[in-house]
Design a protein around this motif. Sequence first.
Motif, PDB file in Angstrom:
ATOM      1  N   SER A  64       0.802  -1.222   0.000  1.00  0.00           N
ATOM      2  CA  SER A  64       0.000   0.000   0.000  1.00  0.00           C
ATOM      3  C   SER A  64       0.838   1.278   0.000  1.00  0.00           C
ATOM      4  N   PHE A  65       0.268   2.319  -0.636  1.00  0.00           N
ATOM      5  CA  PHE A  65       0.854   3.661  -0.585  1.00  0.00           C
ATOM      6  C   PHE A  65       0.704   4.269   0.808  1.00  0.00           C
ATOM      7  N   LEU A  66      -0.264   3.767   1.579  1.00  0.00           N
ATOM      8  CA  LEU A  66      -0.629   4.392   2.850  1.00  0.00           C
ATOM      9  C   LEU A  66      -0.141   3.540   4.016  1.00  0.00           C
ATOM     10  N   ALA A  67       0.391   4.201   5.040  1.00  0.00           N
ATOM     11  CA  ALA A  67       0.858   3.495   6.231  1.00  0.00           C
ATOM     12  C   ALA A  67       0.574   4.337   7.465  1.00  0.00           C
ATOM     13  N   LEU A  68       0.170   3.676   8.546  1.00  0.00           N
ATOM     14  CA  LEU A  68      -0.034   4.347   9.832  1.00  0.00           C
ATOM     15  C   LEU A  68       1.164   4.038  10.715  1.00  0.00           C
ATOM     16  N   ARG A  69       1.841   5.087  11.179  1.00  0.00           N
ATOM     17  CA  ARG A  69       3.019   4.928  12.029  1.00  0.00           C
ATOM     18  C   ARG A  69       3.056   6.075  13.038  1.00  0.00           C
ATOM     19  N   ASN A  70       3.950   5.945  14.011  1.00  0.00           N
ATOM     20  CA  ASN A  70       4.146   7.045  14.956  1.00  0.00           C
ATOM     21  C   ASN A  70       5.039   8.115  14.334  1.00  0.00           C
ATOM     22  N   LYS A  71       4.968   9.313  14.897  1.00  0.00           N
ATOM     23  CA  LYS A  71       5.818  10.400  14.418  1.00  0.00           C
ATOM     24  C   LYS A  71       7.183  10.350  15.073  1.00  0.00           C
ATOM     25  N   SER A  72       7.209   9.940  16.346  1.00  0.00           N
ATOM     26  CA  SER A  72       8.470   9.873  17.089  1.00  0.00           C
ATOM     27  C   SER A  72       8.480   8.605  17.933  1.00  0.00           C
ATOM     28  N   GLY A 132       4.759  -0.630  -2.736  1.00  0.00           N
ATOM     29  CA  GLY A 132       5.572  -1.825  -2.540  1.00  0.00           C
ATOM     30  C   GLY A 132       6.788  -1.612  -1.669  1.00  0.00           C
ATOM     31  N   THR A 133       6.644  -0.792  -0.639  1.00  0.00           N
ATOM     32  CA  THR A 133       7.789  -0.448   0.211  1.00  0.00           C
ATOM     33  C   THR A 133       8.260  -1.627   1.055  1.00  0.00           C
ATOM     34  N   ARG A 299      12.362  -5.259  -8.709  1.00  0.00           N
ATOM     35  CA  ARG A 299      12.918  -4.102  -7.998  1.00  0.00           C
ATOM     36  C   ARG A 299      13.068  -4.410  -6.513  1.00  0.00           C
ATOM     37  N   ASN A 300      12.037  -5.052  -5.935  1.00  0.00           N
ATOM     38  CA  ASN A 300      12.089  -5.376  -4.510  1.00  0.00           C
ATOM     39  C   ASN A 300      13.128  -6.440  -4.201  1.00  0.00           C
TER      40      ASN A 300
END
Length: 340
Positions: A64-72, A132-133, A299-300
């Motif tokens: 996905s292009f979208l990811a939920l993560r913390n800022k710090s 595809g990160t 690529r991956n």
Amino acid sequence: IKLIIFLFLATFSTTLVAVPRISGITVLTLLLIPTLMSVVWELRAFCRYLCPVSAFSGPYSKMSFLALRNKSQAVCDNCKPHYCEKGNANGWACPYGINVGRIQDNLDCGLCLECIRSCTYNNVSLYLRPFGTEHRTRNLSEAWLAIAGSTIAVIYSILYLGPWPVVRDFVNIIDKHNWSLFGIYSLIMWASVLIIVPGVIYLLSIIGVRTSKADVSVREVFLRYAGALLPLGLFLWIAFVIPMLFVNVTFIKQSISDPFGWGWDFFNTANIPWHQFIPQFIPWLQALSVLAGLYISLRNIRKMWVNFQMNPLRTFGICLPVSFFVTAIAVTMLFFFTNW
């Protein structure tokens, strides 16, 4: 358990969608079981451990292009209440029992966004990232799910899109009651997903380790090789779905003229015959989809070994076996979709 349930539903998919009564029973079962489990266990136990939908969609969420993560990460490490996980007056507890500070993979998160509301430090955010990160699977369970999705995409394409009616007879237990042929089909699918394809990838992992002489375990190579299938598998599913979507363009035109089925015909399209939208372009769109999946997979494969700091020759040696494998699949499916 997810994989077994997913495989069971995938095996009987034709019956599930062709017989309304069985379709209804399946849907009601998938509603009833989570409801009953929620009475006994907290949070989304069904989604986390049993849901066949997440068994299919979960691995592809890595793309996905979208990811939920913390800022710090430091803010998360110093946080004692863990509101993102346990909830507070601002938001519910995470239904997946996850602390945002420990999220490392899209497969961990269902994107309900409750943690954005409950985090009192405003330390949770959605991020856009390249497609595809995430390159690898983290454990054998994820690896088998990734392998299953790609394998079933190939099987379904051959079964439902191929020009061989005799092959479709293997799943026609509704009209022809071909239970013996269906048993052969089931055996092929289950053996391919659980044994044959994983076995091939494990063998390629051994070859990759020995030819590259890299200081890495066969298990680690296997996990990364399985992850390399995800982009190609996702785009194989897109290629599989394209003909079905383009057939349903007729249904859209019919529904616009008669949205409630009351005999209206606003635009003179309510009774038009079913036909496929731009059929001459479908093989080309499928071919482009396969090529896109192959490009991202290759690529991956190259990127997943960057952090190992191997010399170019060893990197080439460890990338070659799985690169050859995904290329062979892509070329085969190109010939299949374009009827060459």
